[in-house]
Design an enzyme around this catalytic site. Sequence first.
Site, short mmCIF file in Angstrom:
data_model
loop_
_atom_site.label_atom_id
_atom_site.label_comp_id
_atom_site.label_asym_id
_atom_site.label_seq_id
_atom_site.Cartn_x
_atom_site.Cartn_y
_atom_site.Cartn_z
CE LYS A 19 -3.28 2.43 3.03
NZ LYS A 19 -4.42 2.59 2.12
CD GLU A 492 -23.08 8.59 9.78
OE1 GLU A 492 -22.13 7.85 9.51
OE2 GLU A 492 -24.19 8.50 9.23
CB CYS A 524 -6.15 -2.60 3.54
SG CYS A 524 -4.75 -2.81 2.46
CD1 TRP A 569 -19.06 -5.57 4.60
CD2 TRP A 569 -19.40 -3.46 5.24
NE1 TRP A 569 -19.49 -4.87 3.51
CE2 TRP A 569 -19.72 -3.57 3.86
CE3 TRP A 569 -19.55 -2.22 5.86
CZ2 TRP A 569 -20.16 -2.50 3.10
CZ3 TRP A 569 -19.99 -1.14 5.10
CH2 TRP A 569 -20.29 -1.28 3.74
CG ASP A 607 -26.84 3.74 6.93
OD1 ASP A 607 -27.77 4.26 6.27
OD2 ASP A 607 -26.03 4.40 7.59
CD GLU A 613 -20.32 -6.68 0.75
OE1 GLU A 613 -20.59 -5.50 0.49
OE2 GLU A 613 -19.52 -7.03 1.61
CB CYS A 651 -23.61 2.08 -1.38
SG CYS A 651 -23.43 2.47 0.32
CG HIS A 702 -18.90 7.19 -5.37
ND1 HIS A 702 -18.50 6.77 -4.13
CD2 HIS A 702 -20.10 6.63 -5.59
CE1 HIS A 702 -19.43 5.96 -3.64
NE2 HIS A 702 -20.41 5.87 -4.50
CB CYS A 734 -23.19 7.26 -0.79
SG CYS A 734 -22.59 6.10 0.46
N1 GLN Z 1 -24.73 6.65 7.06
C1 GLN Z 1 -23.52 6.28 6.40
C2 GLN Z 1 -22.83 7.53 5.86
O1 GLN Z 1 -23.51 8.45 5.52
C3 GLN Z 1 -23.80 5.36 5.24
C4 GLN Z 1 -22.54 4.93 4.55
C5 GLN Z 1 -22.72 3.84 3.55
O2 GLN Z 1 -23.76 3.67 3.01
N2 GLN Z 1 -21.70 3.10 3.25
O3 GLN Z 1 -21.61 7.57 5.77
ZN ZN Z 2 -24.02 4.50 0.73
#
Ligand code: GLN
Ligand code: ZN
Length: 763
Positions: A19, A492, A524, A569, A607, A613, A651, A702, A734
């Site tokens: 990395k 957050e 990672c 996860w 969320d 996945e 997402c 993104h 997102c």
């Molecule tokens: N609540 C999370 C954020 O806004 C959701 C992140 C995600 O969906 N991976 O970061």
């Molecule tokens: Zn998201």
Amino acid sequence: MTIAATLGYPRIGPRREWKAALEAHWAGTLDAPGLDAAGAALRSRARATQRGAGIGHIASADFALYDHVLETAAALGAIPDRYGWDGQGPASLATIFAMARGTRGATAGHAEAPAMEMTKWFDTNYHYLVPRISAATRFRLLQNRWADAVAEGLAENCRTRPVLLGPVSFLLLSKMDDGTTPPLSLLEGLLPAYEAALRGIAEAGASWVQIDEPCLVTDLPAGAAAAYALAFRRLADAAPGLKLLLATYFGGLRDNLPIAATLPVDGLHLDLTRGRDGLEPALDALPPDRWLSLGVVDGRNVWRNDLRATLAMLRDVRARRGDRHLMVAPSCSLLHVPHSLAREDAMDPALKRRLAFADEKLAEVAALARGLDEGDGAIAAALVDSDRAMAEWRADPRLQNVKAAAVTPDMAQRKSGYPLRAAAQQQRLNLPPFPVTSIGSFPQTAEVRQARAAAARGAISADDYDTRMRALTAEAIAWQEAEGVDVLVHGEFERNDMVKYFGERLSGYAFTKHGWVQSYGSRCVAPPIIWGNVSRPEPMTVEWARYAQSLTDKPVKGMLTGPVTMLFWAFVREDIPRREVCTQIALALREEVADLERAGIAIIQIDEPAFREGLPLRRADQADYLDWAAFCFRLSASSVADATQIHTHMCYAEFNDIIGAIAEMDADVISIETTRSRMELLGAFTRFDYPNAIGPGVWDIHSPRVPGAEEMTELLRLATVHLPRERLWVNPDCGCKTRGWAEVKPAMRNLVAAARVLRAEAV
Ligand code: GLN
Ligand code: ZN
């Protein structure tokens, strides 16, 4: 003699050396020879470690600059035009990284090019770059990276077994430019490149080559059986004397066993951790002279192997086959587990004794092979150690299944159906049409990260850290209010990571210091370990939610990570079924939801970005998963009153095959990612007649680009084509944690402006 083998080893380096090297190279501080040297050093170390552990067949060419699928495509000539390749020799480093990361700004005669599409490698958290091919692709061997790897090993006197992604899986994982012709139709054109690769590998001095065909554990498309037969006939003839090991992993072969068993290869590798019930049929089907590689050490999880039990199984196999053509190996490449336990000095010692990361798994593989050949006495110490760990584990009082709270179906059912709830919520919240909200996080700026690091070091006190995070929260609330956002978030700021934050507050979770696993390129993740019964000792987010709500009269969403995401996860215990672990997490979250509601929080978002996945690879297994996953979500969410609004977020928006389960989750509002597809993906919701409210993302977070209000308005109008206006929300794709305020501020302002335009438009 039984051969101890590996199918692949972690690439990132025990201290994430790769990395660091990659990022230095991209930043311009490490030149190409420097990068090369860093890679060579890691590969040399990997060979030495494996050899030292007693591995006989050491995988090579498992290393990749960025991704092995990408580099297979490049080596075989599948390089799309726009990445600066001159069409002649091997792809340069610059071309490889341009394919992986895109190019910024036009360069020397080439227009700016986006990165190639990236997607999940089967059901792992590793991501590969999807090869783009077309009928015009001229496959040819541009660089024999496999022969090079063999030569590199031999220069250090180490004979290795190079790993190739097999031709059929390569094509099945690729995308055709025209999107209609099946990729397998290109097989004939591809095979000469593979034949040349195998000849070169043999000339370089290898005696075995490993050909990975993980697609053999999935539902195969029509024509695949014939493709396999053709491909392996040609490969078997390409280099007489070179032995072929066909490797399958991530599941059992099931109905594809007849295909795999009849291919003209010298050996077959089976994943016996996930496909254990495939062993018997495979023993029946395989010709007696075929080498059998038994994937008995789990390459996908971190638990220590029960050596005695595994050895008993291996002995059975040997008794059945009456020969000694056996290999013992991890189930798959060790790419998916962390490097080593050696530096985990802060971990609960009892837990540490239960674990095996890549290096510890090498020792297990070697011990099993040796025990099979020489008897228990030869590995007495390892057996005693393993027995002791297993016994200790089984006796651990913390694991005794604490009486799980009785879960009844009504616990996973809201009191009323959506229409009644929607009315009650509207009465309470009085939101305008097209309510504007965001997904939860705001920029994790250098300031935020530095404060967290300082708190972790003890350089600032916990109180001091809290005070700073509160100040940021207060600023964010005031700003959202001023901009006219309808449903606010607290931002957050206090959360390092959406799984870790909760894992650290739940019992049954543990964290590593260095347990990094490659996700893609230099990225990672260090997944937590769910080792015990999950429960919630005390409220996790209530104080923050209460504080944020105290600052405004607008609703502030309570923000939680859902049970399915918390499960996927993480590395998860295997002594009880996954659904049970998920249920435990759901019950813990359910308590949090109830506490938030009691604290006056009117909207709670749970969320679930990992929901899709978890989908099993085989269609036959999917319904069952979707059923319990949706149930666990509802279990966490359903205790609330009708007037409390539950949101969820995912997402992505590829919901075609799971839309029924999404509806089953019964969230009042779901926010999803739709900007890049220009709302096309909303089609799944329309066709299904999805009944609840949806916030289709209209700002691609993104990208650093800030879209104008008109662009967002346009997207929202498109959404109204698919869905009724009264069930639409307005939000980004997102969370904004990776963006800067300089982007977030204008983008949120545009979002509010776009919503106002839509409100004003007559229906
Ligand atoms: N609540 C999370 C954020 O806004 C959701 C992140 C995600 O969906 N991976 O970061
Ligand atoms: Zn998201």
